[in-house]
Design an enzyme around this catalytic site. Structure first.
Site, PDB file in Angstrom:
ATOM      1  N   TYR A 104       0.858  -1.189   0.000  1.00 38.67           N
ATOM      2  CA  TYR A 104       0.000   0.000   0.000  1.00 38.67           C
ATOM      3  C   TYR A 104       0.892   1.236   0.000  1.00 38.67           C
ATOM      4  O   TYR A 104       1.857   1.315   0.769  1.00 38.67           O
ATOM      5  CB  TYR A 104      -0.895   0.006   1.245  1.00 38.67           C
ATOM      6  CG  TYR A 104      -1.726   1.267   1.391  1.00 38.67           C
ATOM      7  CD1 TYR A 104      -2.926   1.400   0.721  1.00 38.67           C
ATOM      8  CD2 TYR A 104      -1.281   2.330   2.178  1.00 38.67           C
ATOM      9  CE1 TYR A 104      -3.681   2.564   0.831  1.00 38.67           C
ATOM     10  CE2 TYR A 104      -2.031   3.498   2.295  1.00 38.67           C
ATOM     11  CZ  TYR A 104      -3.225   3.602   1.616  1.00 38.67           C
ATOM     12  OH  TYR A 104      -3.961   4.760   1.733  1.00 38.67           O
ATOM     13  N   HIS A 105       0.548   2.225  -0.830  1.00 41.30           N
ATOM     14  CA  HIS A 105       1.387   3.409  -1.026  1.00 41.30           C
ATOM     15  C   HIS A 105       0.882   4.561  -0.163  1.00 41.30           C
ATOM     16  O   HIS A 105      -0.194   5.102  -0.410  1.00 41.30           O
ATOM     17  CB  HIS A 105       1.347   3.803  -2.498  1.00 41.30           C
ATOM     18  CG  HIS A 105       2.512   4.649  -2.944  1.00 41.30           C
ATOM     19  ND1 HIS A 105       2.852   5.837  -2.309  1.00 41.30           N
ATOM     20  CD2 HIS A 105       3.399   4.491  -3.964  1.00 41.30           C
ATOM     21  CE1 HIS A 105       3.900   6.354  -2.929  1.00 41.30           C
ATOM     22  NE2 HIS A 105       4.255   5.559  -3.925  1.00 41.30           N
ATOM     23  N   GLY A 106       1.653   4.972   0.848  1.00 42.28           N
ATOM     24  CA  GLY A 106       1.323   6.144   1.642  1.00 42.28           C
ATOM     25  C   GLY A 106       1.621   7.417   0.872  1.00 42.28           C
ATOM     26  O   GLY A 106       2.147   7.385  -0.249  1.00 42.28           O
ATOM     27  N   GLU A 159      -2.593   6.572  -5.622  1.00 43.83           N
ATOM     28  CA  GLU A 159      -2.943   6.139  -4.277  1.00 43.83           C
ATOM     29  C   GLU A 159      -2.271   7.014  -3.225  1.00 43.83           C
ATOM     30  O   GLU A 159      -2.863   7.325  -2.179  1.00 43.83           O
ATOM     31  CB  GLU A 159      -2.532   4.679  -4.078  1.00 43.83           C
ATOM     32  CG  GLU A 159      -3.033   4.031  -2.818  1.00 43.83           C
ATOM     33  CD  GLU A 159      -2.826   2.530  -2.855  1.00 43.83           C
ATOM     34  OE1 GLU A 159      -3.770   1.808  -3.222  1.00 43.83           O
ATOM     35  OE2 GLU A 159      -1.695   2.079  -2.548  1.00 43.83           O
TER      36      GLU A 159
END
Length: 352
Positions: free
Chosen positions: A148-150, A221
């Site tokens: 998951y890309h912050g 994202e």
């Protein structure tokens, strides 16, 4: 013992558990003391200039009101400075070892480990960083890590540092092409094994036996995700096609509180999203840099199966990552709650 190994030992001693607790317990007090000293200094200067107490109190109120906002937008710049420091280390290393290491097996080994130590130290102090499940990654052979890309993927930098230092492996990373156009970064990205991520290049890296990490959501994202941690993949399945062609397993990866460390502003969101879709320019302002607790979790592998289509594999990976978010992340995430995670009594750590 080489100079890099000596440096590693020194940093590891500095980053023991006692040091982390001391830094965690004193961080808030140090902040308050710093602000109070600044305020007292300002009072003295203003009195010397003949400004009356009413004006001083009004200025004090404005400083207290706007200081957190200013700090929130200044702290992300610190990450940029760390990246430039990494680039500087690499350029200095190249200058010093251009001739001596001309025939070395890995010319950049010392530079990579020095930079990795810098990021490990920063993660340990600022985020109390932990990683769980890194032993699941294969000691040899290829694998694809999907994460998951912050808003700023600083957690990925920490993972790359851990793999270099403690597994003596390289974790390649796919990044957006605009990063390669930033002055001074091209050599750093190359040395730290970052690639623009053309499918044929990814397949080649995996077939050569490397670890490769990517985020199907990417910059979209990063910029338009929120505290609910919904995946923004837009039906992307290119990563699944790469995994199938390279015949490698996929490891889902998620970092708890990564969205609370750095956030993108939500004002004008629809307009900014329209601009991004038209131009691919990441113009959304980022704020944060809060010292929240970061924990990275690496899930069980999704094995290569020739009977599973790329679309089915993409859905499996999507579901696995969503399950990890549901398990390890409090929804909606809050900065205050993520800060409390630094305190063991309030920690929301989940068992693997």
């Amino acid at each position: 013992m080489t100079m890099s190994e000596n440096l590693a030992m020194d940093f590891i001693i500095l980053c023991d558990a006692d040091t982390e607790r001391l830094l965690t317990n004193t961080s808030i007090l140090s902040w308050m003391e710093t602000v109070n000293v600044a305020m007292e200094t300002m009072y003295g200067v203003m009195e010397d200039l003949g400004v009356d107490s009413l004006d001083i109190d009004w200025i004090s109120f404005l400083v207290w009101m706007f200081l957190p906002i200013m700090v929130a937008f200044i702290l992300p710049v610190f990450v940029i400075l760390l990246l430039y420091l990494t680039a500087l280390i690499i350029h200095i290393y190249r200058a010093r070892h251009k001739l001596r290491d001309a025939f070395a097996v890995d010319v950049w080994l010392g530079a990579r480990k020095t930079a990795a130590l810098l990021w490990e130290l920063q993660g340990k102090i600022w985020h109390g960083y932990e990683i769980h499940g890194v032993e699941k990654l294969p000691a040899t052979g290829p694998a694809l890590v999907v994460y998951y890309h912050g808003a700023i993927p600083i957690d990925l930098y920490y993972v790359m540092a851990k793999v270099v230092l403690h597994q003596n492996r390289l974790l390649y990373a796919v990044a957006d092409r605009f990063l390669f156009k930033i002055p001074g970064w091209n050599l750093m990205l190359k040395v730290m094994c970052v690639t623009p991520g053309a499918p044929e290049d990814c397949i080649k890296l995996l077939r050569e036996g490397n670890l490769l990490s990517l985020s199907p959501g990417g910059v979209r994202e990063a910029l338009f995700g929120d505290e609910y941690y919904r995946l923004v993949w837009k039906n992307r399945m290119g990563f699944a096609k790469v995994a199938k062609k390279a015949k490698v397993p996929i490891y889902p990866m998620f970092t708890q509180n990564c969205r609370e460390g750095f956030r993108s502003i939500r004002m004008g969101r629809h307009f900014l999203e329209w601009v991004y879709e038209k131009t691919r320019l990441p113009i959304v302002p980022i704020y944060g840099g809060f010292p929240v607790k970061f924990r990275t979790y690496i899930g069980d592998p999704i094995p290569y199966d020739p009977n599973v289509s790329a679309q089915e594999l993409a859905v499996k990976t999507h579901n696995a990552l969503e399950q990890m978010i549901d398990t390890y992340q409090k929804i909606p995430g809050t900065v205050f709650g993520a800060l409390l995670d630094r305190i063991p009594a309030f920690s929301t750590k989940k068992e693997d």
